[in-house]
Scaffold this motif. Sequence first.
Motif, mmCIF file in Angstrom:
data_model
loop_
_atom_site.group_PDB
_atom_site.id
_atom_site.type_symbol
_atom_site.label_atom_id
_atom_site.label_comp_id
_atom_site.label_asym_id
_atom_site.label_seq_id
_atom_site.Cartn_x
_atom_site.Cartn_y
_atom_site.Cartn_z
ATOM 1 N N CYS A 152 -3.687 8.324 3.714
ATOM 2 C CA CYS A 152 -2.437 8.294 4.004
ATOM 3 C C CYS A 152 -2.267 7.623 3.555
ATOM 4 O O CYS A 152 -1.320 6.701 3.550
ATOM 5 C CB CYS A 152 -1.711 9.446 4.602
ATOM 6 N N ARG A 153 -2.503 5.702 4.286
ATOM 7 C CA ARG A 153 -2.635 4.728 4.410
ATOM 8 C C ARG A 153 -1.803 4.393 4.954
ATOM 9 O O ARG A 153 -1.513 2.941 5.129
ATOM 10 C CB ARG A 153 -2.479 3.700 2.505
ATOM 11 N N TYR A 154 -2.202 4.817 6.143
ATOM 12 C CA TYR A 154 -0.924 4.312 7.307
ATOM 13 C C TYR A 154 -1.323 3.215 8.078
ATOM 14 O O TYR A 154 -0.751 2.325 8.608
ATOM 15 C CB TYR A 154 -0.298 5.873 8.716
ATOM 16 N N ASP A 189 1.548 10.748 -2.812
ATOM 17 C CA ASP A 189 0.913 9.171 -2.636
ATOM 18 C C ASP A 189 -0.393 9.611 -1.756
ATOM 19 O O ASP A 189 -1.207 8.549 -1.427
ATOM 20 C CB ASP A 189 1.654 9.043 -0.512
ATOM 21 N N MET A 190 -1.089 10.726 -0.972
ATOM 22 C CA MET A 190 -2.430 10.822 -0.335
ATOM 23 C C MET A 190 -3.650 10.496 -1.416
ATOM 24 O O MET A 190 -3.584 11.050 -2.407
ATOM 25 C CB MET A 190 -2.618 12.392 0.811
ATOM 26 N N ARG A 243 4.579 -5.572 10.648
ATOM 27 C CA ARG A 243 5.312 -5.438 9.838
ATOM 28 C C ARG A 243 6.718 -6.317 10.049
ATOM 29 O O ARG A 243 7.518 -5.330 10.747
ATOM 30 C CB ARG A 243 5.560 -4.713 8.725
ATOM 31 N N SER A 262 0.655 -1.085 0.138
ATOM 32 C CA SER A 262 0.174 0.293 0.100
ATOM 33 C C SER A 262 0.404 0.972 0.436
ATOM 34 O O SER A 262 0.282 2.388 -0.129
ATOM 35 C CB SER A 262 -1.153 -0.258 1.304
ATOM 36 N N TRP A 263 2.571 1.366 0.363
ATOM 37 C CA TRP A 263 2.897 2.374 -0.102
ATOM 38 C C TRP A 263 4.116 1.863 -0.793
ATOM 39 O O TRP A 263 3.835 0.763 -0.842
ATOM 40 C CB TRP A 263 4.027 2.362 1.173
ATOM 41 N N MET A 272 -3.232 0.147 6.501
ATOM 42 C CA MET A 272 -3.039 0.128 5.989
ATOM 43 C C MET A 272 -1.543 -1.015 6.712
ATOM 44 O O MET A 272 -1.651 -2.378 6.278
ATOM 45 C CB MET A 272 -3.270 -0.118 4.784
#
Lengths: 253, 408, 298
Positions: C186-188, B113-114, B198, B55-56, C190
């Motif tokens: 921001c998907r933090y 990225d947002m 993670r 997702s990043w 996730m």
Amino acid sequence: MKKTVIGKRLTMFSVVMPAVILVFFLTITGRAEEKPGAPVPGNHSQASPQAVPQPTASPQPANQPNVSKPLSATPQQTDNANAADAGKETRFGIPKFFTTKPPLTPGIFPCSQCHAAMTPNKQRRELGFHQDVVLNHATKQRWCLDCHDANDRDKLKLANGDLIPFTESYFLCGQCHGNIFRDWKTGIHGKRIGYWNGEKQYYLCVNCHNQHSPKFQPLKPLPMPARPHSGDVVKGTTSVDIEGKKIYIPVYK
Amino acid sequence: MLNFFKDLVMHLLKGNKAYYVWVLFLLGLIFMGVESYIKQATDGLIVTNMSDQVSWGFYISNFTFMVGVAAASVMLVIPSYLYNFKPIKEIVLFAEMLAISAVVMCLLLVVADMGKPLAGWHLLVKPNFPSSLLVWDVIVLNGYLILNVLAVTYVLYRAASGKAYKMSVMWPIVLISIPWAFSIHTVTAFLYNGLSSRPFWNASIVAPRFIASALCSGPALMLIIFQIARKLSEIEVSDEALSKIAEFIAYAMGLNLYLYAAELFKEFYSNSMHVAPMEYLFFGLKGHNVLVPFTWTAMVCNLTAFTLFIIPKTRKNFLTMNFACLLIFVGVYIDKGMGLIIPGFVPDTLGEIYDYLPSAIELKVTAGIWAVGALLYTFMVKTAIPIYKGELSLLPKGSRPDIRSLHH
Amino acid sequence: MDRRDFLKGAAIGMAAIAIPPVNASASYLETFFQKYYREMTPEDKKKVVERLEKEYREKYHKDIRVKTTEAIPGVLYGYGLDLSRCIGCRRCVYACVTENNLSRSNPQIQYITVLQFKNGEKWVTDLEESEKYYNPETVPAPDHFYMPVQCQQCEDPPCVRVCPTQATYKAEDGIVVVDYNWCIGCRYCMAACPYGARKFNWGEWNVPTDQINTNTHYLGNRPKIKGSVEKCTFCIQRVREVPGRYTACVEICPVGARKFGNLLDPASEIRLLIETKRVFRLKEELNTNPKFYYFFSL
């Protein structure tokens, strides 16, 4: 000599017993301080769900037999036990709401329409009429009239000779499958639909299991998910009907 | 004042052919980036190759690397201000300007990225502080930006007024900015480090390694920039200063490699389930090996650069030194970029392996952001150099400042 | 693409960022400045709901009801899943997709992931040996077993801890919800979620109009926003009612493997199963304290 040994034991006893009792009371008070019925989550000391403090209501693992006796000795715990006893009825009694019906083959019930005029035949044989019935359920020990009453075909027969209607077939199943019967009564086994805090519909054993051949038949799975950024392109959706509900599933290229 | 800005614009517009080509090239990249970003903003992040599994991706990878570059200016601030180490002192300004460009790039990368950048103001209204490390990161990065802008503006303002800056003003800024530089990188490391989901990031060595590798890549970039600046302008940067920086890089790289080795040992020797991301990086996992060539490239780059920097002969030879700088830059870029972010998501929390490589749009947007940084830096240098040369001044026309008083 | 086309595209694109795709710019401003859900007064909520319902009517030509039902006092939702029974048929996945109005494509969003494991292989903890894309003729496939994973509704949710804007939070009844409007994408969360439960709207929300479930909740299955995160809410639009329906996944499960109820009620099936069965929670070592219990009835 003997006396001293006994004396020693007594001394030991007098030292150990209060200690045991003390520890015991500490444990109890410690438990009592936690809100009765407080849930497991959020409570780190109780992270293991098996340790939920419900001492009398459910079959406890046998690791605390010495706990149960003194528990009832303290008034505080008696209350608790009473409360649990009161709950026992609803917790393990037969569920109240039934709206599901046994899957009787349409058109042939009541069975007595035909069977009233026939002589019961207990012989294991190729059935002339009920060819659709494939018995695959402890076949060796069982034949039709072990469950269906020989004289009143509109009823089922328990091992003790009692007759029950088809709508209460779970009593019959529960004779052998006691554990599952118990779980079914509390809702742990089997399917319920409806309202989590209101009226529920309980599926009967025979709503899911074919009584003559109870093992679940394999099912076709619904489509797998799409792999992201891959060739799995969703072309559109189609619907399937599951127990009267319309469910939308993807159609892939 | 007005005259000053007029002069400044004139200076920025003037330049030789190389300057025009460079600026136009950057503008072209920015244009391309903006175009791609518009596509992304219209269609959503679906145009990237990111997914719920990974997702990043490239944006956050570049962000992490750039935070390192920004933090590295501390490398030059410490010795120059604290120890009054003369050759370096003159060029600290360049490092601080680099920090400004790098932080601006960081912020742009995060915005890119947002999913809903326009909702960004929610962060100011309901910041989840102190719980969310992302809020910490926003605070420290913006704070760092402000600090560096303040320092650079002050130094340039004094210079344009024909005076050397006052230590009494610079001291507090410097004293704050040193721990602050460490903090931006530590907080960024903690951002990943704090996620128990993670295992690849959830290792306590992550933050120290962040610092160590930042102390390599930032100064390596500075070394190259100084040589270019020295060639293009009359700013004096002594060989001694350059080799001093090179020496710092050698130590930093030594530390970085040591910490990396410690991490590799732990993962591969104990060989627990958590070795999977490392395996994915170095050897591939269940046939998925898109990152393997990059990882080994980074390893070779870092090891070679370390060797070149640790041997005095190759460190002092400009050819090998510059080559080593390039290697470090590439090595750390891979290592601290994709090599850090992607394995955090591979395998994902449910064991799925999704091979991520950036999409064309991600590459273009990122290139655009790099170009913004480069352009910003170019313009800042183009402002600073004439000021130091006395060509750009706040003093009345005709009166030239004593340039020598600006140099130490 | 020539330059003019490019400029035109750029202009349109800029407009797309700056100006809403929906015509009414007043409505756009209201959306932009919409308050944080938890700080809305009942009047605020009413206004927002009215605006949303109006927008949906214009957009989808359908009366979509958006509820803002509060949590029921004294309720903490819990879930049980019987791994001895699950056959991996994915009925739950699509019952959920249907009930919760999940995007059908680009990206396809599904809250429930059913994992297939080989008997005897390592499986718990990192789930490395899982197979998500199994597709045999019939299930259960011989020598395999299944574990559906969805939001575990943690009591100590890492996603809530990391969210920079408090857009996601744990409601009083224990459901972890997202204020889609407040999320900045921001998907933090996730990255922080150990269960892969959070899904991102990478593209525009898309559900064919005739398939939209019109009974929605603000924090649940209403039409989603591009660029925000969503997740399982235990069918908040169903369960936050008196009486409240079981979740869609519970009701569809053909083997009755899914259990749902109030953890604070000692007579609920979820409490009884926790007390009488051996249960475990996924990734216990992370101390997220899920309210989602896997158990084995056999």
